[in-house]
Design a protein around this motif. Structure first.
Motif, PDB file in Angstrom:
ATOM      1  N   ILE A 188       0.834  -1.205   0.000  1.00 18.97           N
ATOM      2  CA  ILE A 188       0.000   0.000   0.000  1.00 18.97           C
ATOM      3  C   ILE A 188       0.866   1.251   0.000  1.00 18.97           C
ATOM      4  O   ILE A 188       0.619   2.207  -0.759  1.00 18.97           O
ATOM      5  CB  ILE A 188      -0.953  -0.005   1.217  1.00 18.97           C
ATOM      6  CG1 ILE A 188      -2.027  -1.077   1.036  1.00 18.97           C
ATOM      7  CG2 ILE A 188      -1.598   1.371   1.407  1.00 18.97           C
ATOM      8  CD1 ILE A 188      -2.888  -1.297   2.267  1.00 18.97           C
ATOM      9  N   VAL A 189       1.893   1.258   0.851  1.00 24.12           N
ATOM     10  CA  VAL A 189       2.789   2.415   0.940  1.00 24.12           C
ATOM     11  C   VAL A 189       3.486   2.675  -0.388  1.00 24.12           C
ATOM     12  O   VAL A 189       3.500   3.804  -0.898  1.00 24.12           O
ATOM     13  CB  VAL A 189       3.825   2.198   2.057  1.00 24.12           C
ATOM     14  CG1 VAL A 189       4.994   3.183   1.920  1.00 24.12           C
ATOM     15  CG2 VAL A 189       3.175   2.360   3.426  1.00 24.12           C
ATOM     16  N   LEU A 190       4.070   1.634  -0.966  1.00 25.37           N
ATOM     17  CA  LEU A 190       4.810   1.798  -2.223  1.00 25.37           C
ATOM     18  C   LEU A 190       3.872   2.136  -3.380  1.00 25.37           C
ATOM     19  O   LEU A 190       4.207   2.978  -4.228  1.00 25.37           O
ATOM     20  CB  LEU A 190       5.606   0.527  -2.531  1.00 25.37           C
ATOM     21  CG  LEU A 190       6.761   0.216  -1.565  1.00 25.37           C
ATOM     22  CD1 LEU A 190       7.435  -1.092  -1.952  1.00 25.37           C
ATOM     23  CD2 LEU A 190       7.774   1.351  -1.545  1.00 25.37           C
ATOM     24  N   ALA A 191       2.720   1.481  -3.428  1.00 29.76           N
ATOM     25  CA  ALA A 191       1.783   1.740  -4.528  1.00 29.76           C
ATOM     26  C   ALA A 191       1.285   3.178  -4.479  1.00 29.76           C
ATOM     27  O   ALA A 191       1.218   3.858  -5.511  1.00 29.76           O
ATOM     28  CB  ALA A 191       0.610   0.772  -4.455  1.00 29.76           C
ATOM     29  N   PHE A 192       0.960   3.664  -3.296  1.00 32.31           N
ATOM     30  CA  PHE A 192       0.422   5.014  -3.196  1.00 32.31           C
ATOM     31  C   PHE A 192       1.488   6.061  -3.482  1.00 32.31           C
ATOM     32  O   PHE A 192       1.253   7.012  -4.231  1.00 32.31           O
ATOM     33  CB  PHE A 192      -0.180   5.247  -1.814  1.00 32.31           C
ATOM     34  CG  PHE A 192      -0.856   6.585  -1.682  1.00 32.31           C
ATOM     35  CD1 PHE A 192      -2.168   6.747  -2.099  1.00 32.31           C
ATOM     36  CD2 PHE A 192      -0.186   7.687  -1.167  1.00 32.31           C
ATOM     37  CE1 PHE A 192      -2.799   7.974  -2.009  1.00 32.31           C
ATOM     38  CE2 PHE A 192      -0.802   8.917  -1.075  1.00 32.31           C
ATOM     39  CZ  PHE A 192      -2.122   9.066  -1.492  1.00 32.31           C
ATOM     40  N   THR A 193       2.675   5.893  -2.879  1.00 31.84           N
ATOM     41  CA  THR A 193       3.710   6.929  -3.017  1.00 31.84           C
ATOM     42  C   THR A 193       4.393   6.911  -4.378  1.00 31.84           C
ATOM     43  O   THR A 193       4.813   7.972  -4.864  1.00 31.84           O
ATOM     44  CB  THR A 193       4.777   6.768  -1.926  1.00 31.84           C
ATOM     45  OG1 THR A 193       5.394   5.463  -2.020  1.00 31.84           O
ATOM     46  CG2 THR A 193       4.180   6.936  -0.543  1.00 31.84           C
ATOM     47  N   GLN A 194       4.513   5.741  -4.998  1.00 31.40           N
ATOM     48  CA  GLN A 194       5.256   5.653  -6.247  1.00 31.40           C
ATOM     49  C   GLN A 194       4.369   5.655  -7.490  1.00 31.40           C
ATOM     50  O   GLN A 194       4.868   5.900  -8.589  1.00 31.40           O
ATOM     51  CB  GLN A 194       6.124   4.378  -6.248  1.00 31.40           C
ATOM     52  CG  GLN A 194       7.037   4.254  -5.040  1.00 31.40           C
ATOM     53  CD  GLN A 194       7.954   5.451  -4.882  1.00 31.40           C
ATOM     54  OE1 GLN A 194       8.673   5.811  -5.818  1.00 31.40           O
ATOM     55  NE2 GLN A 194       7.946   6.073  -3.711  1.00 31.40           N
ATOM     56  N   PHE A 195       3.070   5.379  -7.319  1.00 28.97           N
ATOM     57  CA  PHE A 195       2.196   5.298  -8.494  1.00 28.97           C
ATOM     58  C   PHE A 195       0.946   6.168  -8.358  1.00 28.97           C
ATOM     59  O   PHE A 195       0.705   7.046  -9.189  1.00 28.97           O
ATOM     60  CB  PHE A 195       1.792   3.837  -8.757  1.00 28.97           C
ATOM     61  CG  PHE A 195       2.940   2.937  -9.084  1.00 28.97           C
ATOM     62  CD1 PHE A 195       3.500   2.930 -10.356  1.00 28.97           C
ATOM     63  CD2 PHE A 195       3.481   2.093  -8.124  1.00 28.97           C
ATOM     64  CE1 PHE A 195       4.576   2.113 -10.659  1.00 28.97           C
ATOM     65  CE2 PHE A 195       4.564   1.274  -8.410  1.00 28.97           C
ATOM     66  CZ  PHE A 195       5.106   1.283  -9.686  1.00 28.97           C
ATOM     67  N   VAL A 196       0.148   5.922  -7.334  1.00 28.56           N
ATOM     68  CA  VAL A 196      -1.159   6.569  -7.237  1.00 28.56           C
ATOM     69  C   VAL A 196      -1.036   8.080  -7.150  1.00 28.56           C
ATOM     70  O   VAL A 196      -1.606   8.818  -7.965  1.00 28.56           O
ATOM     71  CB  VAL A 196      -1.951   6.022  -6.029  1.00 28.56           C
ATOM     72  CG1 VAL A 196      -3.276   6.780  -5.893  1.00 28.56           C
ATOM     73  CG2 VAL A 196      -2.206   4.535  -6.190  1.00 28.56           C
ATOM     74  N   GLU A 197      -0.292   8.573  -6.152  1.00 29.48           N
ATOM     75  CA  GLU A 197      -0.198  10.026  -5.996  1.00 29.48           C
ATOM     76  C   GLU A 197       0.548  10.699  -7.147  1.00 29.48           C
ATOM     77  O   GLU A 197       0.086  11.738  -7.647  1.00 29.48           O
ATOM     78  CB  GLU A 197       0.441  10.408  -4.658  1.00 29.48           C
ATOM     79  CG  GLU A 197       0.514  11.921  -4.489  1.00 29.48           C
ATOM     80  CD  GLU A 197       0.909  12.383  -3.100  1.00 29.48           C
ATOM     81  OE1 GLU A 197       1.135  13.594  -2.929  1.00 29.48           O
ATOM     82  OE2 GLU A 197       1.003  11.544  -2.195  1.00 29.48           O
ATOM     83  N   PRO A 198       1.705  10.166  -7.600  1.00 28.57           N
ATOM     84  CA  PRO A 198       2.364  10.822  -8.738  1.00 28.57           C
ATOM     85  C   PRO A 198       1.470  10.910  -9.970  1.00 28.57           C
ATOM     86  O   PRO A 198       1.438  11.950 -10.648  1.00 28.57           O
ATOM     87  CB  PRO A 198       3.585   9.928  -8.994  1.00 28.57           C
ATOM     88  CG  PRO A 198       3.874   9.308  -7.674  1.00 28.57           C
ATOM     89  CD  PRO A 198       2.534   9.067  -7.053  1.00 28.57           C
ATOM     90  N   ILE A 199       0.748   9.828 -10.276  1.00 30.71           N
ATOM     91  CA  ILE A 199      -0.135   9.847 -11.447  1.00 30.71           C
ATOM     92  C   ILE A 199      -1.260  10.854 -11.237  1.00 30.71           C
ATOM     93  O   ILE A 199      -1.634  11.600 -12.148  1.00 30.71           O
ATOM     94  CB  ILE A 199      -0.703   8.438 -11.722  1.00 30.71           C
ATOM     95  CG1 ILE A 199       0.425   7.497 -12.174  1.00 30.71           C
ATOM     96  CG2 ILE A 199      -1.811   8.489 -12.769  1.00 30.71           C
ATOM     97  CD1 ILE A 199       0.004   6.051 -12.314  1.00 30.71           C
ATOM     98  N   ALA A 200      -1.808  10.888 -10.030  1.00 32.57           N
ATOM     99  CA  ALA A 200      -2.896  11.825  -9.741  1.00 32.57           C
ATOM    100  C   ALA A 200      -2.427  13.272  -9.864  1.00 32.57           C
ATOM    101  O   ALA A 200      -3.144  14.129 -10.409  1.00 32.57           O
ATOM    102  CB  ALA A 200      -3.441  11.565  -8.339  1.00 32.57           C
ATOM    103  N   ARG A 201      -1.205  13.553  -9.385  1.00 32.96           N
ATOM    104  CA  ARG A 201      -0.712  14.932  -9.450  1.00 32.96           C
ATOM    105  C   ARG A 201      -0.432  15.361 -10.890  1.00 32.96           C
ATOM    106  O   ARG A 201      -0.609  16.534 -11.237  1.00 32.96           O
ATOM    107  CB  ARG A 201       0.535  15.069  -8.573  1.00 32.96           C
ATOM    108  CG  ARG A 201       0.218  14.965  -7.092  1.00 32.96           C
ATOM    109  CD  ARG A 201       1.453  14.952  -6.229  1.00 32.96           C
ATOM    110  NE  ARG A 201       2.129  16.243  -6.239  1.00 32.96           N
ATOM    111  CZ  ARG A 201       3.240  16.492  -5.537  1.00 32.96           C
ATOM    112  NH1 ARG A 201       3.778  15.535  -4.791  1.00 32.96           N
ATOM    113  NH2 ARG A 201       3.792  17.686  -5.582  1.00 32.96           N
TER     114      ARG A 201
END
Length: 274
Positions: A188-201
């Motif tokens: 969850i930590v890696l997916a959110f910080t490395q994929f979800v949030e960067p893509i969203a931003r």
């Protein structure tokens, strides 16, 4: 057991495992190599010594703090991970059982972990800053560019990076408290910080009004707290004006930590360990 005794116990548990120093080594290597590579490129470009590139990619005065901020902009995931592992490792190896038997007040144990977490966050921040500032300042000075180390604003930014690291550890402890399974928590930590949030931003740059919401995401709040980021500075269409004020970014990141810790304490932390 008192808070001081519980804190000493949590410190011993952390320092007698290999995970904290392995992550510290990877942090220094990752931040150091990135800072060295970008420090050389920015410094040589500003000095007009790169083939085919005679102008600096940004105002020279902005290069130093931008390079130093690499410590936080790419290194924040390490305090987040160590905070998560501080809790999930205990669930995985059932070391919380004797801890709760010795200290039935579970809230006291969680307080102790947060105190130790802040301490390890400061240690990680110092290591990351040494790894980022050292090579960056070296290349800047070597190419005759200002290092900005005599500027109070630079030191204020470095201090805010230390605060950001401490807050990220608390966020990680909150995640670990809420999500007991170590593999799930790390994913969850890696997916959110490395994929979800960067893509969203990035997506926020193309959707009207979305960026005003996305700046409250934890990574964006951390960038705002620090004051600059290699990602926001090199992303087309992004602007420092889109960021929160530095103190608001700190409050938002602290709020994430508090909410996760409270939810974790009220749910998972109170359940039976075995």
């Amino acid at each position: 057991m008192s808070l001081s005794a519980s804190t000493r116990s949590e410190t011993t548990k952390l320092l007698t495992t290999a995970m904290w120093w392995i992550l510290a080594i990877v942090l220094v290597a990752y931040v150091g190599l990135t800072a060295a590579g970008l420090g050389f490129v920015f410094s040589a470009s500003a000095a007009g010594e790169l083939p085919g590139r005679q102008n600096a990619p940004m105002p020279v005065g902005d290069a130093a703090p931008l390079l130093y901020s690499i410590a936080a902009s790419i290194g924040y995931v390490f305090p987040l991970l160590i905070g998560t592992l501080m809790v999930t490792a205990e669930f995985r190896h059932h070391t919380l059982t004797p801890t709760f038997l010795a200290t039935p007040r579970r809230g006291l144990v969680l307080w102790s972990k947060t105190i130790v977490g802040v301490g390890i966050g400061v240690v990680y921040a110092v290591l990351a800053l040494i790894a980022a500032v050292g090579p960056s300042a070296g290349f800047l000075a070597g190419f005759g560019q200002p290092t900005a180390l005599d500027d109070s604003d630079t030191w204020a930014m470095l201090g805010r990076i230390v605060i950001a690291f401490a807050l990220w550890v608390l966020v990680g402890i909150g995640v670990g408290t809420l999500v007991r399974n170590q593999v799930a928590a790390v994913v969850i930590v890696l997916a959110f910080t490395q994929f979800v949030e960067p893509i969203a931003r990035v997506a926020g740059m193309f959707v009207d009004g979305l960026d005003s919401v996305l700046r409250f995401l934890p990574g964006a709040a951390s960038d705002a707290l620090v004051g600059t980021s290699i990602y926001t500075a090199t992303t087309p269409g992004s602007s420092g004006a889109d960021q929160l004020d530095w103190w608001v970014g700190g409050v938002v990141l602290l709020a994430y930590a508090v909410v996760l810790l409270v939810l974790g304490h009220l749910t998972s932390w109170r359940r039976d360990v075995d």
